[in-house]
Design a protein around this motif. Structure first.
Motif, PDB file in Angstrom:
ATOM      1  N   MET A   1       0.815  -1.218   0.000  1.00  0.00           N
ATOM      2  CA  MET A   1       0.000   0.000   0.000  1.00  0.00           C
ATOM      3  C   MET A   1       0.846   1.265   0.000  1.00  0.00           C
ATOM      4  N   GLY A   6      -4.232   8.151  -2.128  1.00  0.00           N
ATOM      5  CA  GLY A   6      -5.680   8.145  -2.025  1.00  0.00           C
ATOM      6  C   GLY A   6      -6.162   9.232  -1.101  1.00  0.00           C
ATOM      7  N   PRO A   7      -7.477   9.345  -0.934  1.00  0.00           N
ATOM      8  CA  PRO A   7      -8.008  10.387  -0.060  1.00  0.00           C
ATOM      9  C   PRO A   7      -7.603  10.151   1.398  1.00  0.00           C
ATOM     10  N   GLU A   8      -7.343  11.225   2.113  1.00  0.00           N
ATOM     11  CA  GLU A   8      -6.940  11.112   3.519  1.00  0.00           C
ATOM     12  C   GLU A   8      -8.149  10.974   4.434  1.00  0.00           C
ATOM     13  N   TRP A  10     -12.685  11.184   5.030  1.00  0.00           N
ATOM     14  CA  TRP A  10     -13.948  10.857   4.358  1.00  0.00           C
ATOM     15  C   TRP A  10     -14.428  12.000   3.476  1.00  0.00           C
ATOM     16  N   MET A  13     -13.290  11.765  -0.081  1.00  0.00           N
ATOM     17  CA  MET A  13     -13.761  10.663  -0.928  1.00  0.00           C
ATOM     18  C   MET A  13     -14.636  11.243  -2.043  1.00  0.00           C
ATOM     19  N   ASN A  14     -14.417  10.790  -3.267  1.00  0.00           N
ATOM     20  CA  ASN A  14     -15.343  11.171  -4.334  1.00  0.00           C
ATOM     21  C   ASN A  14     -16.693  10.527  -4.048  1.00  0.00           C
ATOM     22  N   PRO A  15     -17.798  11.203  -4.392  1.00  0.00           N
ATOM     23  CA  PRO A  15     -19.104  10.558  -4.220  1.00  0.00           C
ATOM     24  C   PRO A  15     -19.111   9.181  -4.887  1.00  0.00           C
ATOM     25  N   GLY A  16     -19.609   8.204  -4.160  1.00  0.00           N
ATOM     26  CA  GLY A  16     -19.703   6.855  -4.712  1.00  0.00           C
ATOM     27  C   GLY A  16     -18.349   6.213  -4.965  1.00  0.00           C
ATOM     28  N   CYS A  17     -17.294   6.756  -4.342  1.00  0.00           N
ATOM     29  CA  CYS A  17     -15.924   6.252  -4.558  1.00  0.00           C
ATOM     30  C   CYS A  17     -15.596   6.205  -6.045  1.00  0.00           C
ATOM     31  N   MET A  18     -16.138   7.146  -6.795  1.00  0.00           N
ATOM     32  CA  MET A  18     -15.860   7.166  -8.234  1.00  0.00           C
ATOM     33  C   MET A  18     -14.411   7.574  -8.474  1.00  0.00           C
ATOM     34  N   VAL A  19     -13.841   7.001  -9.511  1.00  0.00           N
ATOM     35  CA  VAL A  19     -12.463   7.334  -9.877  1.00  0.00           C
ATOM     36  C   VAL A  19     -12.500   7.913 -11.290  1.00  0.00           C
ATOM     37  N   PHE A  20     -11.984   9.121 -11.416  1.00  0.00           N
ATOM     38  CA  PHE A  20     -12.090   9.831 -12.696  1.00  0.00           C
ATOM     39  C   PHE A  20     -10.800   9.797 -13.510  1.00  0.00           C
TER      40      PHE A  20
ATOM     41  N   ALA B  97     -24.343   3.060  -2.343  1.00  0.00           N
ATOM     42  CA  ALA B  97     -22.896   3.309  -2.263  1.00  0.00           C
ATOM     43  C   ALA B  97     -22.390   3.972  -3.536  1.00  0.00           C
ATOM     44  N   MET B  98     -23.015   3.640  -4.668  1.00  0.00           N
ATOM     45  CA  MET B  98     -22.608   4.257  -5.935  1.00  0.00           C
ATOM     46  C   MET B  98     -23.250   5.619  -6.126  1.00  0.00           C
ATOM     47  N   ARG B  99     -24.092   5.981  -5.155  1.00  0.00           N
ATOM     48  CA  ARG B  99     -24.737   7.302  -5.113  1.00  0.00           C
ATOM     49  C   ARG B  99     -25.578   7.559  -6.374  1.00  0.00           C
ATOM     50  N   PRO B 205     -14.357   9.528 -18.922  1.00  0.00           N
ATOM     51  CA  PRO B 205     -14.011   8.249 -18.285  1.00  0.00           C
ATOM     52  C   PRO B 205     -14.220   8.283 -16.766  1.00  0.00           C
ATOM     53  N   SER B 207     -14.604   5.345 -13.286  1.00  0.00           N
ATOM     54  CA  SER B 207     -14.815   4.006 -12.734  1.00  0.00           C
ATOM     55  C   SER B 207     -15.855   4.128 -11.633  1.00  0.00           C
ATOM     56  N   THR B 210     -16.229   0.923  -7.386  1.00  0.00           N
ATOM     57  CA  THR B 210     -14.835   0.539  -7.148  1.00  0.00           C
ATOM     58  C   THR B 210     -14.675  -0.223  -5.836  1.00  0.00           C
ATOM     59  N   PHE B 216      -9.858   2.514   3.400  1.00  0.00           N
ATOM     60  CA  PHE B 216     -10.807   3.491   2.858  1.00  0.00           C
ATOM     61  C   PHE B 216     -12.270   3.155   3.128  1.00  0.00           C
ATOM     62  N   GLU B 219     -14.165   5.281   5.657  1.00  0.00           N
ATOM     63  CA  GLU B 219     -14.330   6.648   5.130  1.00  0.00           C
ATOM     64  C   GLU B 219     -15.452   6.677   4.099  1.00  0.00           C
TER      65      GLU B 219
END
Lengths: 96, 391
Positions: A1, A6-8, A10, A13-20, B97-99, B205, B207, B210, B216, B219
């Motif tokens: 790790m 990553g985010p420090e 909460w 955190m991006n909404p919905g743990c989305m990764v852009f 969770a995916m909002r 793009p 994801s 996830t 995490f 959080e």
């Protein structure tokens, strides 16, 4: 790790743990999970590529001479390549 | 202006979703929700709105398809009941969770077994902690109104959570009621076109869905919980907007003659209307009775409940579900937790009522109120009672 950014908190955190950021999962080196690593004995290798096809991580690549090598940054050491290898050219060796 | 029409409530719920111009409906039929599924299908097949109806093979697929569709930025509606809702269970927390602000119309029904297709609230109680906003309607008008409100609440950027609208199976779904059906232009004004926060598209793009490692996960859950907490303000705002435009007031807890009430009853869903008549009867006989109708199950309105119960001597909590081996019905558990730290909390009496479609009359509610009033002198021996059960 250690090398995963990553985010420090909460709140970060991006909404919905989305990764852009496309392809960002490459930054996560799953090789750290490994207990054994595959070692090729090229004198036994018939260059059939079955290890390349079966690798669930897609981390095995063909080199310039047509032999195969695993990218140890991502190889989890599952041993499927060694299990599938016809001529027994791959041995799973304990990590140091 | 809205038109007053006579319409079966399940059909009215589908009509309300159509007024919201949903893009995708992914629904599997189940009694007593089937008329919702059928009518949503009709609306799409007749080309009344530009939408897709996905004929899925199960409820698990219905919600999974809904999530996929919502991920592409579509406004999505689904509907289910009982076993179907339980079959969706695995996917419910993923949607939140995916909002993704999916709206689900639930025709509340008992769960098997024994096999029972009639109304109680067991199905949604099993899904309490999946991170969905839960609204409870007491009549057909509220079903229509809440379905439209649900999209606006869920889609708000401070919320971005799925919302379920609960209506009692049969008691509401199969009842023809006079309903003020809003006009399309009115709904368009209230509910603007959906602007998704993100969508799966080659140009943008992203994801979704996830993985979160132990570092995490907590959080991520807190972020979702905080969105749920933030929804309180948005729900209040949306209800205020609704009242302003349509003249019908919505509150997390609707109080009826509660201000000076010594004995209060709390109900959820359609039985609130029967209980209201009982309260009026008791008032005629000089009993200081009052009623609280819980409209918002999640997020639970703790502060409103504290305020409304502070002068009551007895609070009768009715539950339409059982928590086996638990402290009482699930609603009562929440009520007790909400009031634990209050210096002047009322005595709380819990009745499990209307299980599996068991009918209750006005006199049953009068009887419950009268018996519960005794709690000021002597609390019932048991923590909760199966009201009307044959011993």
């Amino acid at each position: 790790m250690a090398d995963k950014k990553g985010p420090e908190t909460w709140k970060e955190m991006n909404p919905g743990c989305m990764v852009f950021r496309p392809g960002s999962s490459r930054e996560y080196h799953t090789g750290s999970w490994r207990a054994q690593k595959p070692v090729w004995q090229n004198e036994k290798c018939i260059k059939c590529g079955i290890c390349y096809i079966f690798c669930p991580e897609g981390c095995i690549k063909e080199d310039e001479e047509g032999y195969f090598v695993a990218d140890l940054n991502y190889c989890k050491g599952c041993g499927i390549c060694a299990h599938e290898c016809w001529p027994g050219a791959i041995k799973m060796v304990e990590e140091d | 202006m809205s038109k007053r029409i006579g319409m079966e409530v399940a059909i009215a719920a589908a009509e309300a979703a159509a007024l919201c111009r949903f893009d995708v409906a992914a629904v599997y039929p189940i009694t007593p929700q089937s008329h919702v599924a059928e009518h949503l299908s009709d609306i799409v097949a007749d080309g009344r709105i530009d939408a897709e109806f996905i004929t899925v093979e199960s409820e698990h697929s219905a919600l999974s398809s809904a999530i996929g569709a919502a991920g592409t930025g579509a406004r999505v509606v689904t509907a289910t009941s009982s076993q179907g809702l339980m079959y969706m269970h695995e996917v419910l927390p993923i949607a939140s969770a995916m909002r993704l602000p999916i709206v689900m119309i639930i025709a509340n029904r008992a769960v098997s077994g024994p096999l029972n297709i009639w109304n109680d609230h067991t199905d949604i109680m099993h899904e309490r902690d999946t991170g969905w906003i839960s609204l409870f309607a007491q009549n057909g008008q509220e079903v229509v109104d809440m379905t439209i409100q649900a999209f606006k609440i869920g889609e708000h950027r401070d919320v971005m959570l799925p919302v379920n609208v609960n209506m009692d199976g049969f008691q509401l779904t199969h009842m023809v009621e006079p309903i003020l059906m809003p006009e399309q232009e009115e709904v368009d004004k209230f509910l603007p076109a959906y602007k998704p926060y993100a969508m799966v598209h080659p140009d943008t793009p992203v994801s979704m869905g996830t993985l979160a490692m132990p570092e995490f996960y907590a959080e991520a859950l807190k972020a979702k919980d905080m969105a749920m907490a933030a929804s309180r303000k948005i729900i209040a705002q949306v209800w205020k907007d609704w009242e302003k435009q349509f003249g019908r007031k919505y509150e997390p807890i609707e109080a009826h003659r509660a201000e000076d009430a010594e004995v209060l009853m709390l109900t959820m869903g359609s039985m609130g209307e029967t209980a209201e008549i009982a309260i009026n009867e008791l008032r005629k006989h000089g009993v200081k009775a009052g009623l609280l109708k819980l409209k918002l199950w999640r997020p639970f309105p703790f502060e409103e409940l504290k305020k409304l119960t502070k002068n009551a001597k007895v609070l009768v909590v009715t539950d339409r579900a059982v928590s086996f081996g638990g402290p009482g019905g699930p609603v009562c558990g929440e009520v007790k937790a909400a009031l634990y730290d209050e210096p002047n909390r009322p005595k709380i009496v819990n009745y499990l009522i209307g299980l599996g479609g068991r009918d209750l009359t006005i006199s049953d509610f009068v009887d419950m109120m009268k018996r519960a009033a005794e709690a000021t002198k002597k609390m019932p021996a048991e923590a909760y009672e199966y009201y009307g059960v044959r011993e």
